[in-house]
Scaffold this active site. Structure first.
Site, PDB file in Angstrom:
ATOM      1  N   THR A  32       0.844  -1.187   0.000  1.00 25.14           N
ATOM      2  CA  THR A  32       0.000   0.000   0.000  1.00 25.14           C
ATOM      3  C   THR A  32       0.879   1.237   0.000  1.00 25.14           C
ATOM      4  O   THR A  32       1.652   1.455   0.927  1.00 25.14           O
ATOM      5  CB  THR A  32      -0.923   0.002   1.230  1.00 25.14           C
ATOM      6  OG1 THR A  32      -1.698  -1.201   1.199  1.00 25.14           O
ATOM      7  CG2 THR A  32      -1.846   1.197   1.227  1.00 25.14           C
ATOM      8  N   ALA A  56      -3.465  -3.249  -1.414  1.00 20.86           N
ATOM      9  CA  ALA A  56      -4.791  -3.396  -0.824  1.00 20.86           C
ATOM     10  C   ALA A  56      -5.743  -2.374  -1.440  1.00 20.86           C
ATOM     11  O   ALA A  56      -5.421  -1.191  -1.549  1.00 20.86           O
ATOM     12  CB  ALA A  56      -4.706  -3.206   0.684  1.00 20.86           C
ATOM     13  N   HIS A  79      -8.394 -10.192   1.571  1.00 27.08           N
ATOM     14  CA  HIS A  79      -7.470  -9.781   2.632  1.00 27.08           C
ATOM     15  C   HIS A  79      -8.127 -10.058   3.987  1.00 27.08           C
ATOM     16  O   HIS A  79      -9.015  -9.335   4.429  1.00 27.08           O
ATOM     17  CB  HIS A  79      -7.159  -8.296   2.480  1.00 27.08           C
ATOM     18  CG  HIS A  79      -5.976  -7.822   3.259  1.00 27.08           C
ATOM     19  ND1 HIS A  79      -5.376  -8.565   4.246  1.00 27.08           N
ATOM     20  CD2 HIS A  79      -5.270  -6.648   3.192  1.00 27.08           C
ATOM     21  CE1 HIS A  79      -4.359  -7.884   4.751  1.00 27.08           C
ATOM     22  NE2 HIS A  79      -4.271  -6.721   4.124  1.00 27.08           N
ATOM     23  N   ALA A 105      -6.123 -10.555   6.795  1.00 22.62           N
ATOM     24  CA  ALA A 105      -4.920 -10.508   7.626  1.00 22.62           C
ATOM     25  C   ALA A 105      -4.687  -9.108   8.186  1.00 22.62           C
ATOM     26  O   ALA A 105      -5.473  -8.188   7.976  1.00 22.62           O
ATOM     27  CB  ALA A 105      -3.704 -10.944   6.797  1.00 22.62           C
ATOM     28  N   TYR A 157      -7.168  -6.140   9.743  1.00 19.83           N
ATOM     29  CA  TYR A 157      -8.244  -5.439   9.048  1.00 19.83           C
ATOM     30  C   TYR A 157      -9.568  -6.177   9.281  1.00 19.83           C
ATOM     31  O   TYR A 157      -9.632  -7.125  10.074  1.00 19.83           O
ATOM     32  CB  TYR A 157      -7.886  -5.250   7.578  1.00 19.83           C
ATOM     33  CG  TYR A 157      -6.668  -4.354   7.415  1.00 19.83           C
ATOM     34  CD1 TYR A 157      -6.709  -3.036   7.869  1.00 19.83           C
ATOM     35  CD2 TYR A 157      -5.475  -4.836   6.885  1.00 19.83           C
ATOM     36  CE1 TYR A 157      -5.587  -2.210   7.776  1.00 19.83           C
ATOM     37  CE2 TYR A 157      -4.346  -4.014   6.783  1.00 19.83           C
ATOM     38  CZ  TYR A 157      -4.415  -2.705   7.229  1.00 19.83           C
ATOM     39  OH  TYR A 157      -3.313  -1.889   7.153  1.00 19.83           O
ATOM     40  N   ARG A 211      -5.518 -14.199   2.243  1.00 15.14           N
ATOM     41  CA  ARG A 211      -4.324 -13.856   3.016  1.00 15.14           C
ATOM     42  C   ARG A 211      -4.621 -13.920   4.512  1.00 15.14           C
ATOM     43  O   ARG A 211      -5.611 -13.351   4.975  1.00 15.14           O
ATOM     44  CB  ARG A 211      -3.853 -12.442   2.657  1.00 15.14           C
ATOM     45  CG  ARG A 211      -2.476 -12.089   3.225  1.00 15.14           C
ATOM     46  CD  ARG A 211      -2.139 -10.633   2.995  1.00 15.14           C
ATOM     47  NE  ARG A 211      -0.700 -10.426   2.892  1.00 15.14           N
ATOM     48  CZ  ARG A 211      -0.102  -9.249   3.022  1.00 15.14           C
ATOM     49  NH1 ARG A 211      -0.826  -8.161   3.281  1.00 15.14           N
ATOM     50  NH2 ARG A 211       1.196  -9.133   2.885  1.00 15.14           N
ATOM     51  N   GLY A 271       9.394 -10.785   5.407  1.00 18.44           N
ATOM     52  CA  GLY A 271      10.785 -10.730   5.841  1.00 18.44           C
ATOM     53  C   GLY A 271      11.694 -11.777   5.245  1.00 18.44           C
ATOM     54  O   GLY A 271      12.817 -11.967   5.722  1.00 18.44           O
ATOM     55  N   GLY A 329       8.257  -8.065  -0.415  1.00 18.27           N
ATOM     56  CA  GLY A 329       7.686  -6.736  -0.375  1.00 18.27           C
ATOM     57  C   GLY A 329       8.738  -5.652  -0.398  1.00 18.27           C
ATOM     58  O   GLY A 329       9.088  -5.119  -1.446  1.00 18.27           O
ATOM     59  N   ARG A 330       9.273  -5.327   0.756  1.00 19.55           N
ATOM     60  CA  ARG A 330      10.206  -4.205   0.848  1.00 19.55           C
ATOM     61  C   ARG A 330      11.396  -4.303  -0.091  1.00 19.55           C
ATOM     62  O   ARG A 330      11.786  -3.293  -0.687  1.00 19.55           O
ATOM     63  CB  ARG A 330      10.655  -4.040   2.296  1.00 19.55           C
ATOM     64  CG  ARG A 330       9.541  -3.537   3.207  1.00 19.55           C
ATOM     65  CD  ARG A 330      10.034  -3.234   4.607  1.00 19.55           C
ATOM     66  NE  ARG A 330       8.973  -2.674   5.431  1.00 19.55           N
ATOM     67  CZ  ARG A 330       9.143  -2.234   6.672  1.00 19.55           C
ATOM     68  NH1 ARG A 330      10.334  -2.287   7.223  1.00 19.55           N
ATOM     69  NH2 ARG A 330       8.130  -1.738   7.340  1.00 19.55           N
TER      70      ARG A 330
END
Length: 373
Positions: free
Chosen positions: A27, A58, A176, A178, A181, A228, A297, A318-319
């Site tokens: 996001t 998302a 979603h 997870a 939310y 997820r 991670g 992700g990152r």
């Protein structure tokens, strides 16, 4: 090239995906105040189309589901048109893409809703954090506990969003459930203290997700639908003592639906509630027959081990993909990664911190062949 298992093909929903690397949903708040997907968003996904599968950021199923400044939606014709352009470009670039359906629930604020309180399973606020609203940073509020009518309306919003995703040309959808939310707020016994048919027992706390799944599966074939989960997560004030029992049950119920994949945030990079030992991909492999995606991670080496051990089929990154748009190439050739240590520019309104990261070749000034020599 490489003999890494990450670069083996994998079958999903009748597609042979070119590798086992998934672009995780990220996001980033680039859709503008109208929440319509735009060209710079398309540019961003095309830059990362080396992924075997792309999961969209998302995406709100309704105005009521909004809780993040300038995140995209999928509840208007303009949004469908905007996403359609993005998906078409991703397909031309050689990847597949699913849309993640999102309702933030209590992880929102009345500033997003014309003064109306956000909704949740129960009237229990998120503790210990603040939220960025259109009017600045504020404390979370005590949400409104959803009535049965609220729940049924929201289930219908999921169904409409699923239909809009199909109209936009996506290859599938991800529900979603997870990261604290709305759906997670119903599943987790810490945030769900209802005494009606949507609270208490495992079956009751799963009921909302069950009804959402029935709704979206009336639009999409099961193999094109994923879910997820974050069994270990503490994000948005999650985590209950019965987490292992809860998520074992949820995975078993989802398996009965024969959905295409289960996206499990088994890693602890976003924090761990420490209410026992973390749940692992191996545990979910024993519970779920479809494709399993691990997340949160992972390094290249850890991802390769999970796939080699048979615990997962794909791994989401992700990152590292934020700052390395050519992440598969870097993994394949053992190129160094650009560090992701400056998140200040990740969330904003421009290409800065979004589309201005360079590929390895652009950084080095060399072609791939020159870099290999």
């Amino acid at each position: 090239m490489t003999d890494s298992v990450l670069f083996q093909t994998v079958e999903w929903a009748g597609n042979k995906l070119k590798n086992r690397m998934v672009l995780a949903p990220l996001t980033r708040g680039r859709a503008g105040p109208n929440r319509v997907p735009n060209k710079i968003m398309g540019d961003h996904y095309v830059q990362r189309a080396g992924a075997g599968l792309i999961i969209s950021e998302a995406t709100s199923i309704s105005e009521e589901g909004n809780g993040w400044v300038e995140s995209p939606g999928i509840y208007s014709d303009a949004m469908v048109e905007g996403w359609s352009s993005v998906v078409s470009r991703v397909h031309q670039a050689g990847s597949k893409m699913v849309l993640q359906l999102w309702h933030t629930g209590r992880a929102s604020h009345s500033d997003f809703h014309n003064g109306e309180l956000p909704l949740s399973a129960s009237a229990i606020k998120i503790e210990g954090d603040e939220i960025h609203t259109p009017k600045g940073k504020k404390e979370y509020e005590v949400p409104k506990a959803m009535t049965v009518d609220d729940i049924q309306r929201t289930v219908e919003d999921y169904k409409k969003a699923a239909a809009n995703a199909k109209a936009a040309g996506f290859d599938g959808i991800e529900v979603h459930a997870a990261n604290g939310y709305l759906i997670n707020q119903f599943i987790d016994s810490r945030s769900n203290q209802r005494t009606d048919e949507y609270g208490g027992s495992l079956a009751n706390r799963y009921r909302f997700l069950s009804e959402v799944m029935d709704a979206v599966l009336s639009i999409w074939p099961a193999e094109q639908v994923g879910v997820r989960l974050s069994p270990n997560g503490v994000f948005n004030d999650m985590g209950a003592d019965d987490y292992r029992e809860t998520f074992t049950y949820v995975a078993q119920q989802l398996n009965k639906l024969k959905i295409g994949y289960l996206h499990v945030m088994d890693g602890l990079a976003f924090g761990f509630h420490e209410r026992g030992e973390p749940m692992t991909l191996a545990e979910f492999r024993a519970l779920f027959d479809g494709v399993i995606i691990g997340n949160c991670g992972y390094t290249q080496e850890e991802a390769e081990k999970r796939i080699s051990d048979g615990d997962g089929d794909m791994i989401a990154f992700g990152r590292p993909w934020i700052t390395n748009p050519d992440l598969p190439e870097r993994f394949a050739h053992n190129y160094p990664l650009t560090a992701f240590d400056d998140p200040a520019s990740w969330y904003g309104k421009s290409v800065e911190g979004y589309n201005d990261f360079k590929t390895f070749d652009e950084q080095s000034g060399k072609s791939t062949l020159e870099a290999l020599s």
